[in-house]
Write a protein that holds these residues in place. Structure first.
Motif, short mmCIF file in Angstrom:
data_model
loop_
_atom_site.label_atom_id
_atom_site.label_comp_id
_atom_site.label_asym_id
_atom_site.label_seq_id
_atom_site.Cartn_x
_atom_site.Cartn_y
_atom_site.Cartn_z
N THR A 188 0.84 -1.21 0.00
CA THR A 188 0.00 0.00 0.00
C THR A 188 0.86 1.25 0.00
O THR A 188 0.59 2.21 -0.73
CB THR A 188 -0.95 0.00 1.23
OG1 THR A 188 -1.84 -1.11 1.10
CG2 THR A 188 -1.75 1.29 1.31
N LYS B 266 -11.65 -4.88 -3.06
CA LYS B 266 -11.15 -4.10 -1.92
C LYS B 266 -9.96 -3.21 -2.30
O LYS B 266 -9.83 -2.08 -1.82
CB LYS B 266 -10.73 -5.05 -0.80
CG LYS B 266 -10.27 -4.34 0.47
CD LYS B 266 -9.89 -5.34 1.55
CE LYS B 266 -9.30 -4.66 2.76
NZ LYS B 266 -10.24 -3.82 3.49
N PHE B 267 -9.07 -3.72 -3.15
CA PHE B 267 -7.87 -2.95 -3.42
C PHE B 267 -8.12 -1.82 -4.41
O PHE B 267 -7.60 -0.72 -4.24
CB PHE B 267 -6.70 -3.87 -3.77
CG PHE B 267 -6.29 -4.63 -2.54
CD1 PHE B 267 -5.47 -4.04 -1.59
CD2 PHE B 267 -6.82 -5.89 -2.26
CE1 PHE B 267 -5.15 -4.70 -0.40
CE2 PHE B 267 -6.52 -6.56 -1.07
CZ PHE B 267 -5.68 -5.96 -0.14
N ARG C 93 -9.41 0.75 -2.37
CA ARG C 93 -8.37 1.39 -1.55
C ARG C 93 -7.66 2.49 -2.33
O ARG C 93 -7.38 3.56 -1.78
CB ARG C 93 -7.36 0.34 -1.07
CG ARG C 93 -6.22 0.94 -0.26
CD ARG C 93 -5.32 -0.11 0.36
NE ARG C 93 -6.00 -0.82 1.45
CZ ARG C 93 -5.44 -1.75 2.21
NH1 ARG C 93 -4.17 -2.09 2.01
NH2 ARG C 93 -6.10 -2.34 3.18
N TRP C 94 -7.37 2.27 -3.59
CA TRP C 94 -6.65 3.31 -4.35
C TRP C 94 -7.54 4.53 -4.54
O TRP C 94 -7.06 5.67 -4.58
CB TRP C 94 -6.09 2.77 -5.66
CG TRP C 94 -5.38 1.45 -5.47
CD1 TRP C 94 -5.49 0.33 -6.24
CD2 TRP C 94 -4.47 1.11 -4.40
NE1 TRP C 94 -4.73 -0.68 -5.71
CE2 TRP C 94 -4.10 -0.24 -4.60
CE3 TRP C 94 -3.96 1.79 -3.31
CZ2 TRP C 94 -3.22 -0.92 -3.73
CZ3 TRP C 94 -3.09 1.12 -2.43
CH2 TRP C 94 -2.73 -0.20 -2.64
N GLU D 38 -9.64 5.46 -2.28
CA GLU D 38 -9.53 6.13 -0.97
C GLU D 38 -8.26 6.97 -0.90
O GLU D 38 -8.26 8.07 -0.35
CB GLU D 38 -9.48 5.08 0.16
CG GLU D 38 -10.82 4.43 0.49
CD GLU D 38 -10.68 3.31 1.54
OE1 GLU D 38 -11.58 2.45 1.57
OE2 GLU D 38 -9.68 3.30 2.29
N TYR E 296 -2.26 8.73 3.89
CA TYR E 296 -3.03 7.47 3.84
C TYR E 296 -2.20 6.36 4.49
O TYR E 296 -2.52 5.93 5.57
CB TYR E 296 -3.42 7.12 2.39
CG TYR E 296 -4.41 5.99 2.33
CD1 TYR E 296 -5.78 6.24 2.41
CD2 TYR E 296 -4.00 4.67 2.23
CE1 TYR E 296 -6.70 5.20 2.39
CE2 TYR E 296 -4.91 3.62 2.22
CZ TYR E 296 -6.26 3.90 2.29
OH TYR E 296 -7.17 2.86 2.28
N LYS F 144 -5.57 5.32 11.38
CA LYS F 144 -5.80 3.93 10.94
C LYS F 144 -5.02 2.95 11.83
O LYS F 144 -5.51 1.87 12.18
CB LYS F 144 -5.35 3.75 9.49
CG LYS F 144 -6.14 4.56 8.46
CD LYS F 144 -5.71 4.16 7.05
CE LYS F 144 -6.13 5.18 6.00
NZ LYS F 144 -7.58 5.39 5.93
#
Lengths: 383, 383
Positions: free
Chosen positions: A64, A88-89, A92-93, A95, B222, B228
């Motif tokens: 990540t 999900k990934f 994530r990008w 996000e 991030y 997080k």
């Protein structure tokens, strides 16, 4: 049993003994000539694995962190980015681009389906004033076991002129990712996947076109500033203290990969993919991704008539085999068999054999005992 | 000789065999209960070492990554920060705050001198409208071997109300850093120093006051988003794939540290500091930092009549001892003896003995042969 754990998850993946031994050496100074030689060798072999002449930079970070670096070094606040999301990934990008104040435009399809290259083509062709600065695609979507058609999407991105940024965390080292041939500008991955070493290193390959964008990119960064890594890499060093012992591991693992050869590595993963899928079908359990888009690294299964978490639990407790569960809304609905990195035909047969025994223990009777192994063995013996 | 390297640099530091062995175990899944137990134990023991009830978060990153996280999570664009600079690392944090568009105000003194707490007091008292949001201080300035008076500066910062952010990369584990007692809001460090493990993990301790600032802080992040990590830490896990094998190492190292005890660890480093300084004086070589501000982790020496790089070269080639050189404008002018982490009295005696032999080989005759060892032995035998 203690000390019998077998990893069949999509990361961390099994680590060869010679890699573990290499990692257990005493650290040396990272500013020494001896360490510089290791940086040089590892970098050279990473380029070989990426099939590229581009820079390949090494960070002390997870995948990540590497992917975030790949995104933020080449864009400025307000830039529009197109993010393919089908798991999900991909999410994530998006996000990450949201977190940095970029204009995130998602091109989504349902989880378990592949991204539609045609949708990318149309969107990019409609962007006549070139507002889209980058396109982000997850090659192998670890959460669903889907492999996206990065090659085709990248060809449309190239025609448009935006930067093509790819998450290849579970594809690099499992399937061919010819970075130069496919014109991938940014390619990010992590060490605990196809690379066969423990987590802690992230990799980013960067094209000349991306470096051109770097010159005017204004998102803030320091530890993840790839310009610093590039400058240091030219001198066989790193801008910040590297994860020295993971470099030892990487050196050993890449030597093993070179000895096996790219074609053999990719053929092995393709065989594991086909064998896993054939076995699951023979057990009459639905595959979560269709054959056309099944990842060579992970096979996701959505069992019916038996609980996914129960399967994982028995596999873990009775046979010391770790399978991955579903993430986010797929929690409890699927289980995932990782078969990337240091995984052999024998490992896959073992996992299927244990899965059959597990299903019998759980009273699932929608299959002929032995059918899974028969199907997997057929693939393996015919390859 | 091959395989005889002895590290006397300020990182990476020597790693105990039991830590290396722990690190060489096969990785397990980082979302497993077994790994959760390791996260919990390591986190608990980190709090013990930090003498704090605050959160201590663990990143897959170098110390710089950890420090950057510590800075950017609690500030917004345009915020004014006061950065103490008296060496390379102080300068680095000012580069970070510059990179993020903060208003950086440097409080500098010459390299080799300690930061002046009085200057901080005056500047903070003059900031009546509370424009200064944070103060950044490097506790042990690795580049010069100076330890700054963090305790006193922090007391002024507390009176003012700004956040106290400390780089304790080469002080934690070498000297007492009572985070709660000193009211340190953000404390960053890295694994390859006092922690006795290889590089690749970064640590950040965060106070309740800093978490309050986090709520409104707007710098983008991030991978380095500590919110997080906090959320995951509460569940004994990490938001991104952790550097699993370095956690194994950390678990083993922290157990060793607990067995030795805080007081003993700090006393050992103080003894090494005094012995190193006494020996260098007896060799008639100038210490770069004065006695009052000499770091317990690193002793910097500015030799006259003999070249610093030649000393390092002979020490390395003839005696397999790695010393650190000078950084930036100090390159070639000083050498640095690291004595933090897994370093014993015997190691220091060894280094001094080899240094004496090196000086003789280089024709430096401004000392009585044996004087260095005599002085070091006196300190050690009297402690």
């Amino acid at each position: 049993m203690d000390d019998k754990l077998m990893l069949m998850i999509p990361g961390p993946t099994p680590v060869p003994e010679q890699v573990l031994s290499a990692m257990a050496k005493h650290p040396i100074g990272h500013r020494s000539g001896d360490f510089g030689k290791i940086v040089a060798e590892v970098t050279q072999n990473l380029k070989w694995l990426h099939q590229t002449q581009n820079d390949v930079l090494i960070l002390a970070a997870s995948g990540t962190g590497a992917m975030e670096a790949g995104i933020i070094n080449f864009l400025s606040p307000g830039d529009r980015v197109l993010v393919g999301t089908n798991g999900k990934f991909g999410e994530r990008w998006a996000e990450v681009t949201d977190a940095y104040g970029l204009q995130t435009e998602r091109l989504s399809v349902d989880w378990g389906k592949p991204l539609d290259p045609e949708a990318f083509r149309q969107r990019l062709e409609s962007d006549t004033d070139k507002q889209i600065k980058a396109v982000i695609v997850t090659h192998s979507e670890t959460s669903t076991g889907v492999i996206n058609d990065l090659k085709t999407i990248s060809s449309y991105v190239k025609a448009h002129g935006a930067l093509m940024m790819a998450d290849t965390v579970t594809s690099l080292g499992a399937t061919s990712v010819p970075v130069d041939e496919w014109s991938l500008d940014v390619v990010a991955s992590g060490s605990q996947k196809g690379y066969m070493i423990p987590p802690g290193l992230g990799f980013v390959a960067v094209s000349a076109k991306a470096w051109e964008a770097y010159k005017t990119a204004k998102l803030p960064r320091y530890y993840l500033d790839l310009g610093k890594y590039r400058k240091s890499s030219a001198k066989d060093t790193t801008p910040f203290t590297p994860a020295i012992n993971l470099f030892y591991a990487m050196q050993a693992a890449l030597r093993m990969m070179k000895a096996e050869g790219l074609e053999n590595i990719f053929a092995r993963h393709e065989r594991l993919r086909q064998a896993a899928r054939a076995a699951v079908k023979a057990l009459n359990m639905p595959l979560y991704a269709a054959d056309e888009c099944g990842s060579p690294a992970i096979t996701a299964v959505m069992p019916n008539g038996v609980d996914a978490e129960q399967i994982r639990s028995v596999m873990r407790k009775r046979f010391d085999i770790a399978l991955a569960g579903g993430q986010d809304h797929l929690k409890g609905k699927i289980f995932r068999i990782g078969h990337l990195g240091f995984v052999s035909d024998r490992d896959l047969l073992t996992a299927i054999a244990a899965l059959e025994a597990t299903l019998q223990e759980l009273g699932y009777d929608s299959f002929t005992p032995g059918a899974g192994i028969a199907a997997a063995a057929k693939v393996i013996s015919n390859s």
